[in-house]
Design an enzyme around this catalytic site. Structure first.
Site, PDB file in Angstrom:
ATOM      1  N   PRO A   2       0.817  -1.202   0.000  1.00  0.00           N
ATOM      2  CA  PRO A   2       0.000   0.000   0.000  1.00  0.00           C
ATOM      3  C   PRO A   2       0.859   1.263   0.000  1.00  0.00           C
ATOM      4  O   PRO A   2       1.876   1.350   0.683  1.00  0.00           O
ATOM      5  CB  PRO A   2      -0.807  -0.097   1.282  1.00  0.00           C
ATOM      6  CG  PRO A   2      -0.323  -1.275   2.017  1.00  0.00           C
ATOM      7  CD  PRO A   2       0.719  -1.955   1.229  1.00  0.00           C
ATOM      8  N   PRO A  36      -0.261  -4.317   5.521  1.00  0.00           N
ATOM      9  CA  PRO A  36       0.901  -4.823   6.258  1.00  0.00           C
ATOM     10  C   PRO A  36       1.899  -3.701   6.540  1.00  0.00           C
ATOM     11  O   PRO A  36       2.208  -2.887   5.673  1.00  0.00           O
ATOM     12  CB  PRO A  36       1.497  -5.863   5.313  1.00  0.00           C
ATOM     13  CG  PRO A  36       1.068  -5.416   3.951  1.00  0.00           C
ATOM     14  CD  PRO A  36      -0.276  -4.772   4.130  1.00  0.00           C
ATOM     15  N   ARG A  41       3.825   2.607   2.693  1.00  0.00           N
ATOM     16  CA  ARG A  41       4.632   3.803   2.477  1.00  0.00           C
ATOM     17  C   ARG A  41       3.670   4.984   2.409  1.00  0.00           C
ATOM     18  O   ARG A  41       2.707   4.965   1.636  1.00  0.00           O
ATOM     19  CB  ARG A  41       5.412   3.750   1.161  1.00  0.00           C
ATOM     20  CG  ARG A  41       6.543   2.734   1.157  1.00  0.00           C
ATOM     21  CD  ARG A  41       6.160   1.648   0.172  1.00  0.00           C
ATOM     22  NE  ARG A  41       7.283   0.800  -0.195  1.00  0.00           N
ATOM     23  CZ  ARG A  41       7.463  -0.406   0.300  1.00  0.00           C
ATOM     24  NH1 ARG A  41       6.633  -0.887   1.193  1.00  0.00           N
ATOM     25  NH2 ARG A  41       8.464  -1.142  -0.090  1.00  0.00           N
ATOM     26  N   ARG A  72      -8.797  -7.070  -2.061  1.00  0.00           N
ATOM     27  CA  ARG A  72      -9.608  -6.707  -0.902  1.00  0.00           C
ATOM     28  C   ARG A  72     -11.045  -6.459  -1.371  1.00  0.00           C
ATOM     29  O   ARG A  72     -11.273  -5.826  -2.387  1.00  0.00           O
ATOM     30  CB  ARG A  72      -9.033  -5.483  -0.211  1.00  0.00           C
ATOM     31  CG  ARG A  72      -7.690  -5.772   0.455  1.00  0.00           C
ATOM     32  CD  ARG A  72      -7.052  -4.485   0.939  1.00  0.00           C
ATOM     33  NE  ARG A  72      -5.742  -4.714   1.520  1.00  0.00           N
ATOM     34  CZ  ARG A  72      -4.618  -4.745   0.823  1.00  0.00           C
ATOM     35  NH1 ARG A  72      -4.631  -4.597  -0.491  1.00  0.00           N
ATOM     36  NH2 ARG A  72      -3.469  -4.921   1.428  1.00  0.00           N
TER      37      ARG A  72
END
Length: 135
Positions: A2, A36, A41, A72
């Site tokens: 992400p 996670p 970032r 997701r």
């Protein structure tokens, strides 16, 4: 992997701490449980050239783009967006009360065909949780 990318109008810097905003959004993203820690970032970029609404120089904006890996479900993506928006609204509450301010959060899936990644952050985060990492 992400990525949270924040853009903000330069006229906000006197009233909004970009570093604090990055920290708040990063923490909010982690709190969702859907990202996670080793892959997250978060960064911000000031925009000096912009025109907002009717062009009033007091108008300002913050746009948050969360780019996430595929897979997701829609409910999770919506929960991520709502969590990030809540953090963004909390960090900009004082500014919102005094001037025109546009806030945007968008969650996009990264199409994986040509998205390449190499990192050792997951392992290092796990190792750091167990104790100091040897040099």
């Amino acid at each position: 992997m992400p990525h949270i990318i924040v853009e903000y109008s330069a006229n906000l810097e006197a009233e909004l701490d970009p570093g604090r905003l990055v920290d708040a959004l990063h923490a909010a993203a982690l709190a969702t449980g859907a990202m996670p820690v080793g892959g997250l970032r978060t960064r911000a970029e000031r925009r000096d050239l912009y025109r907002i609404a009717d062009g009033d120089p007091e108008n300002a904006f913050v746009a948050v783009l969360a780019r996430i890996g595929q897979g997701r479900d829609p409910e999770t993506r919506r929960r991520i967006a709502e969590t990030l928006m809540a953090a963004l609204e909390a960090e900009t509450r004082a500014v919102f009360a005094t001037r025109g301010l546009g806030l945007t959060v968008e969650v996009q899936e990264i199409e994986g065909t040509a998205s390449l990644k190499t990192n050792n952050l997951h392992e290092r985060v796990q190792a750091r949780a167990r104790g100091p990492i040897p040099s």
